[in-house]
Scaffold this motif. Sequence first.
Motif, PDB file in Angstrom:
ATOM      1  N   CYS A 268     -10.953   2.718  -0.281  1.00  0.00           N
ATOM      2  CA  CYS A 268      -9.691   3.247  -0.248  1.00  0.00           C
ATOM      3  C   CYS A 268      -8.614   2.033  -0.353  1.00  0.00           C
ATOM      4  O   CYS A 268      -8.525   1.404   0.660  1.00  0.00           O
ATOM      5  CB  CYS A 268      -9.456   4.357   0.763  1.00  0.00           C
ATOM      6  SG  CYS A 268      -7.538   4.698   0.898  1.00  0.00           S
ATOM      7  N   VAL A 269      -7.823   1.930  -1.447  1.00  0.00           N
ATOM      8  CA  VAL A 269      -6.986   0.910  -1.484  1.00  0.00           C
ATOM      9  C   VAL A 269      -5.491   1.231  -0.811  1.00  0.00           C
ATOM     10  O   VAL A 269      -4.648   0.618  -1.316  1.00  0.00           O
ATOM     11  CB  VAL A 269      -7.003   0.244  -2.851  1.00  0.00           C
ATOM     12  CG1 VAL A 269      -8.416  -0.381  -3.091  1.00  0.00           C
ATOM     13  CG2 VAL A 269      -6.401   1.288  -3.820  1.00  0.00           C
ATOM     14  N   CYS A 271      -3.589   3.481  -2.070  1.00  0.00           N
ATOM     15  CA  CYS A 271      -2.392   3.500  -3.027  1.00  0.00           C
ATOM     16  C   CYS A 271      -1.419   4.730  -2.976  1.00  0.00           C
ATOM     17  O   CYS A 271      -0.519   5.132  -3.698  1.00  0.00           O
ATOM     18  CB  CYS A 271      -2.984   3.388  -4.423  1.00  0.00           C
ATOM     19  SG  CYS A 271      -4.165   4.830  -4.895  1.00  0.00           S
ATOM     20  N   ASN A 272      -2.016   5.970  -1.988  1.00  0.00           N
ATOM     21  CA  ASN A 272      -1.261   6.998  -2.013  1.00  0.00           C
ATOM     22  C   ASN A 272      -1.238   7.809  -3.450  1.00  0.00           C
ATOM     23  O   ASN A 272      -0.762   8.836  -3.498  1.00  0.00           O
ATOM     24  CB  ASN A 272      -0.013   6.859  -1.776  1.00  0.00           C
ATOM     25  CG  ASN A 272       0.468   7.331  -0.497  1.00  0.00           C
ATOM     26  OD1 ASN A 272      -0.264   8.152   0.137  1.00  0.00           O
ATOM     27  ND2 ASN A 272       1.975   7.865  -0.239  1.00  0.00           N
ATOM     28  N   CYS A 274      -3.542   9.965  -4.403  1.00  0.00           N
ATOM     29  CA  CYS A 274      -4.137  11.388  -3.946  1.00  0.00           C
ATOM     30  C   CYS A 274      -3.114  12.241  -3.408  1.00  0.00           C
ATOM     31  O   CYS A 274      -2.833  13.441  -3.738  1.00  0.00           O
ATOM     32  CB  CYS A 274      -5.368  11.107  -3.161  1.00  0.00           C
ATOM     33  SG  CYS A 274      -5.067  10.275  -1.748  1.00  0.00           S
ATOM     34  N   ARG A 285      -6.987  12.648   2.794  1.00  0.00           N
ATOM     35  CA  ARG A 285      -7.909  11.767   3.474  1.00  0.00           C
ATOM     36  C   ARG A 285      -7.770  12.119   5.102  1.00  0.00           C
ATOM     37  O   ARG A 285      -8.531  11.736   5.979  1.00  0.00           O
ATOM     38  CB  ARG A 285      -7.241  10.509   3.308  1.00  0.00           C
ATOM     39  CG  ARG A 285      -7.627  10.005   2.017  1.00  0.00           C
ATOM     40  CD  ARG A 285      -6.644   8.345   1.842  1.00  0.00           C
ATOM     41  NE  ARG A 285      -5.452   8.689   1.970  1.00  0.00           N
ATOM     42  CZ  ARG A 285      -4.218   7.624   2.039  1.00  0.00           C
ATOM     43  NH1 ARG A 285      -4.959   6.470   1.931  1.00  0.00           N
ATOM     44  NH2 ARG A 285      -3.063   8.134   2.008  1.00  0.00           N
ATOM     45  N   CYS A 302      -7.578   9.817  -7.731  1.00  0.00           N
ATOM     46  CA  CYS A 302      -8.627   8.666  -7.069  1.00  0.00           C
ATOM     47  C   CYS A 302      -9.467   8.239  -8.051  1.00  0.00           C
ATOM     48  O   CYS A 302      -9.679   6.586  -8.248  1.00  0.00           O
ATOM     49  CB  CYS A 302      -9.286   9.351  -5.949  1.00  0.00           C
ATOM     50  SG  CYS A 302     -10.042   8.053  -4.876  1.00  0.00           S
ATOM     51  N   MET A 306     -10.168   4.222  -8.855  1.00  0.00           N
ATOM     52  CA  MET A 306     -11.494   3.641  -8.916  1.00  0.00           C
ATOM     53  C   MET A 306     -11.915   2.830  -9.878  1.00  0.00           C
ATOM     54  O   MET A 306     -12.640   1.877  -9.879  1.00  0.00           O
ATOM     55  CB  MET A 306     -12.648   4.635  -8.385  1.00  0.00           C
ATOM     56  CG  MET A 306     -12.369   5.209  -7.057  1.00  0.00           C
ATOM     57  SD  MET A 306     -12.462   3.996  -5.738  1.00  0.00           S
ATOM     58  CE  MET A 306     -10.855   3.796  -4.937  1.00  0.00           C
ATOM     59  N   ILE A 316     -13.194  10.525  -3.477  1.00  0.00           N
ATOM     60  CA  ILE A 316     -12.655  12.121  -3.418  1.00  0.00           C
ATOM     61  C   ILE A 316     -13.638  12.941  -4.370  1.00  0.00           C
ATOM     62  O   ILE A 316     -13.530  12.397  -5.630  1.00  0.00           O
ATOM     63  CB  ILE A 316     -11.426  12.469  -3.341  1.00  0.00           C
ATOM     64  CG1 ILE A 316     -10.324  11.559  -2.672  1.00  0.00           C
ATOM     65  CG2 ILE A 316     -10.900  13.568  -3.272  1.00  0.00           C
ATOM     66  CD1 ILE A 316      -8.800  11.566  -2.822  1.00  0.00           C
TER      67      ILE A 316
HETATM   68  S1  SF4 Z   1      -6.070   7.494  -4.629  1.00  0.00           S
HETATM   69 FE1  SF4 Z   1      -8.210   7.251  -3.608  1.00  0.00          FE
HETATM   70  S2  SF4 Z   1      -7.933   5.060  -3.136  1.00  0.00           S
HETATM   71 FE2  SF4 Z   1      -5.735   5.949  -3.535  1.00  0.00          FE
HETATM   72  S3  SF4 Z   1      -5.303   6.359  -1.428  1.00  0.00           S
HETATM   73 FE3  SF4 Z   1      -6.161   8.367  -2.316  1.00  0.00          FE
HETATM   74  S4  SF4 Z   1      -8.038   8.207  -1.580  1.00  0.00           S
HETATM   75 FE4  SF4 Z   1      -7.423   5.896  -1.350  1.00  0.00          FE
END
Ligand code: SF4
Length: 477
Positions: A268-269, A271-272, A274, A285, A302, A306, A316
């Motif tokens: 998980c980077v 990035c918000n 999601c 999360r 997500c 990725m 996810i």
């Molecule tokens: S979209 Fe994926 S990578 Fe980005 S915050 Fe959500 S779970 Fe993490």
Amino acid sequence: MSEKSTQEQSLEDLYAEAQEHTINVGDVKIHAKRMGGKFRNLKWASNFLWLIFFIGPYLRLGDRQAVLFDIPARQFHIFGITLLPQDLWMLSFLLLFFAILLAVVTALAGRVWCGYFCFQTVWTDVFTWIEDKLEGTPAKRRKLEKSPWNAAKIIVRAKKYTLWFLIALLTGISFTAWFTDAYQLWVDIFTLNASSTVYTTLLLFVVGTVFLAGFLREQTCFWLCPYARIQAVMIDDTSIVPSYDVSRGETRGRLVKGKPTSDDQGDCVDCNQCVAVCPTGVDIRGGQQEGCIMCGLCIDACDSVMEKINKPIGLIKYASWDGIMGKKEKPLLKRPRVWVYTTILVIALSGVITGLTSMEPLELKVLHARQPLFVVQSDGTIQNRYTLKVLNKMNKDINVSISVDKANDFQGLIIKGAEKEVTATHGTVTAVTIFVKVPRKNLTEKSQDIIFHIEGTDALGTVYQSDRNSVFIGPKR
Ligand code: SF4
Ligand code: SF4
């Protein structure tokens, strides 16, 4: 319906954008980001299923609407089948079937109803799509929200509210059209000849739809909907729902160009994205939450991140909590609740099928006159009066003859009022008054059974008939 993908944005852009998207605590309006993806496409496909609601009332079968819930006449016409109040016991089986189906689906796959089919979700999705097209990205929408009223804002808001109003009005008209002749309804509404019930219904729908889907939107799912509260008891650790793979994602951390990642950094980077796409403003999360309508849009978001950072998709994904935690999952057929639900489903469905298949197109009811029970005629015969109610559930009229069944052992019986065939009008009850006379000397009991019989043949030669028992009453012997 292609919508912007995170692929078109750099990771830095996504981080900058992430600041704007907050988790929903009910204090601000959620402006979700719209983007493409397989769950987004699935959502559009399920939205389109609602076209049946808009188109359905205009389908015709013969001279009548194919599906018409005619409340004033207490008749429900469904593709050639006419249901009357006495047939509505089937409705309880049908409601039981759908209630259990909802419970089964929730137990197996969570709130998919909410995410894909619920009218609140679907209408909100369409309303926010219009908003997105007219007002732009979430950042622009937030800016517009805070900006003072000027000509540009008035014009864009006027366009948006007009479109919302038209959809809400169409929703109200479509709902009403299931209960009256759909084509005539349009004429009546716009010539101001519709009933006050129609205009009240339209008003309620316009206000309700705009308020719930336009202004309250995701807060309805989050705070008001009772189904969100009861889902908790239906879902367990084996239910397949959108889930964040904690073991793979944590410890989360941002990627910074030129800076190496720490050894314990997960996929998980942070990035918000999601949260940005979530229509209810949930951060998946944090685990399963009441506000999650399980639409899968965070999976699309997500996955695209990725792909951008060259990691496998599925951080996810639709999975059970047991699956995420690496536990062995119980096979579907070994879960007791699946068997309990399935049994109730089969019982409910059997009830509906039995009801539909045992329905007679022609039904007879006989009411024996109470005042007086009998009349002694001057020629010594005893006369009884009956009202025969012929219920024609078909969508065509039919001529029927009325007789007393030959099984009756009445010597010298005469029927008056049934000399000619009676036209049983389709989809309604035709009442006929008849008199039956029997010579007193031929009566063996004070009250004797009598069976009435009706029979009619349609243009294709199909014979329809029905029998009904009653009594013939005479003086004490
Ligand atoms: S979209 Fe994926 S990578 Fe980005 S915050 Fe959500 S779970 Fe993490
Ligand atoms: S958390 Fe994901 S699945 Fe749940 S409502 Fe938000 S976007 Fe949909």
